[in-house]
Design an enzyme around this catalytic site. Structure first.
Site, PDB file in Angstrom:
ATOM      1  N   CYS A   1       0.929  -1.368   0.159  1.00  0.00           N
ATOM      2  CA  CYS A   1       0.136   0.151   0.050  1.00  0.00           C
ATOM      3  C   CYS A   1       0.916   0.955  -0.314  1.00  0.00           C
ATOM      4  O   CYS A   1      -0.201   2.021  -0.046  1.00  0.00           O
ATOM      5  CB  CYS A   1      -0.788   0.128   1.079  1.00  0.00           C
ATOM      6  SG  CYS A   1      -0.063  -0.132   2.542  1.00  0.00           S
TER       7      CYS A   1
ATOM      8  N   CYS B   1      -0.771  -4.128   8.518  1.00  0.00           N
ATOM      9  CA  CYS B   1      -0.238  -2.971   9.249  1.00  0.00           C
ATOM     10  C   CYS B   1       0.550  -3.485  10.277  1.00  0.00           C
ATOM     11  O   CYS B   1       1.282  -3.047  11.352  1.00  0.00           O
ATOM     12  CB  CYS B   1      -1.176  -2.615   9.557  1.00  0.00           C
ATOM     13  SG  CYS B   1      -2.109  -2.119   8.457  1.00  0.00           S
TER      14      CYS B   1
END
Lengths: 136, 204
Positions: free
Chosen positions: A37, A107
């Site tokens: 990302c 994440c």
């Protein structure tokens, strides 16, 4: 997709945002990114060179709420740990604490990578200082 | 057909050079053959199969007609992944690139704390143009020379080419993110941005 309360809390009130001078004694810096990302995360630890305990930790993350929350939580957990203890923090601990959904697991992986990178940088710069001096 | 990968759906080898005109012809033929409208009289389970096949053909075509999506898919296919998550071996972005992206983001965050004056806007704009040019180069490299390297690689060389493809994809992701963030700060929409990423990874 709804963020969990804990993610929202860390996102709205991130803990320990900031940075230390890279060359400050006792400081280890990890800079990592998520190629999925394009997020970037910098995490730093400041270790007491006498005791080997992480006295302070700071982060700066440019990314989504989960990435910010993961790194914010990581800095909270790092404080007070020895280098060896810090190395045991796993991304799954972060996933559980923040209740991250599967699409946001990367994440937490990023935060674990950042911790590892910061520890490695610290060790490289402070090769002569014993790690985990205060663990026993 | 349902278990086939996107290349074999169209009877193509697992190569990155694709004759898109030929791909389109094969797509039209398959889309007609498996169009649910032509199978309305079929029993429900047969119709369900046709619908699934039709969806596969459409997704496969959308993926393979785009040279970058094609590379992204090939990498996942080679690694046995169905999504972008869970890469067995993470691509190592060049550390200098990470550092650069971080510094741009940091400066951008700093600039955003105040109103953007004309000089700051001009600086951010110029920065964005420079990054866009690099993104274009990176995409051209992915679609041309790197793709050709994959197609010409002997099996033993493939892991190295795969790593190079992943690094280029990662570089592209970082560039796109920072370009987007610059565009957002400038109050301009980034036309290059595909909506899939926005949905998959919403940034607040």
């Amino acid at each position: 997709m709804a963020y969990s309360d804990k993610v929202v809390d860390h996102y709205n009130n991130p803990r320990n945002v900031g940075s230390f001078g890279k060359e400050t004694p006792g400081v280890g810096t990890g800079l990592v990114g998520a190629p999925e990302c394009g997020d970037v995360m910098k995490l730093q630890i400041r270790v007491n060179l006498e005791t080997g305990v992480i006295e302070d930790a700071k982060f700066k993350t440019f990314g989504c709420g989960s990435a910010i929350a993961s790194s914010s939580l990581a800095t909270e957990w790092l404080k007070g740990k020895t280098i060896d203890e810090a190395a045991k923090i796993k991304n799954t601990d972060i996933v559980n604490e923040l209740k991250l959904p599967p699409v946001k697991i990367h994440c937490s992986v990023l935060a674990e990578d950042a911790i590892k990178a910061a520890l490695a940088d610290y060790k490289e710069k402070h090769a002569s200082v014993p790690s985990g001096a205060a663990s026993k | 057909m349902l278990k086939q990968d996107y290349f074999s759906v169209f009877g193509l080898p697992r190569k990155l050079a694709i004759d898109t005109a030929e791909l389109q012809r094969r797509f039209y033929a398959l889309a007609r053959e498996h169009h649910p409208d032509f199978h309305q009289a079929a029993p429900p389970e047969e119709l369900a199969r046709v619908e699934a096949t039709s969806a596969l053909v459409n997704t496969a075509y959308r993926t393979l007609r785009d040279p970058i999506a094609r590379v992204d898919y090939l990498v996942r296919l080679e690694e046995g992944r169905t999504t972008r998550e869970g890469a067995a071996e993470k691509p190592k972005a060049p550390p200098a690139l990470l550092q650069e992206m971080f510094e741009i983001q940091e400066a951008l965050a700093e600039a955003k704390t105040g109103a953007l004056d004309a000089a700051t806007r001009a600086r951010l704009s110029a920065q964005r143009e420079g990054l866009r040019a690099r993104l274009k180069d990176e995409e051209a490299r992915l679609g041309a020379s790197l793709s050709a390297r994959w197609d010409g690689a002997a099996p033993a060389e493939r892991p190295a080419v795969l790593a190079a493809l992943k690094e280029a994809l990662a570089t592209r992701a970082y560039l796109r993110t920072v370009i987007d963030d610059l565009a957002e700060a400038l109050g301009e929409d980034e036309p290059s941005r595909r909506e899939d990423k926005r949905v998959a990874h919403h940034r607040h």
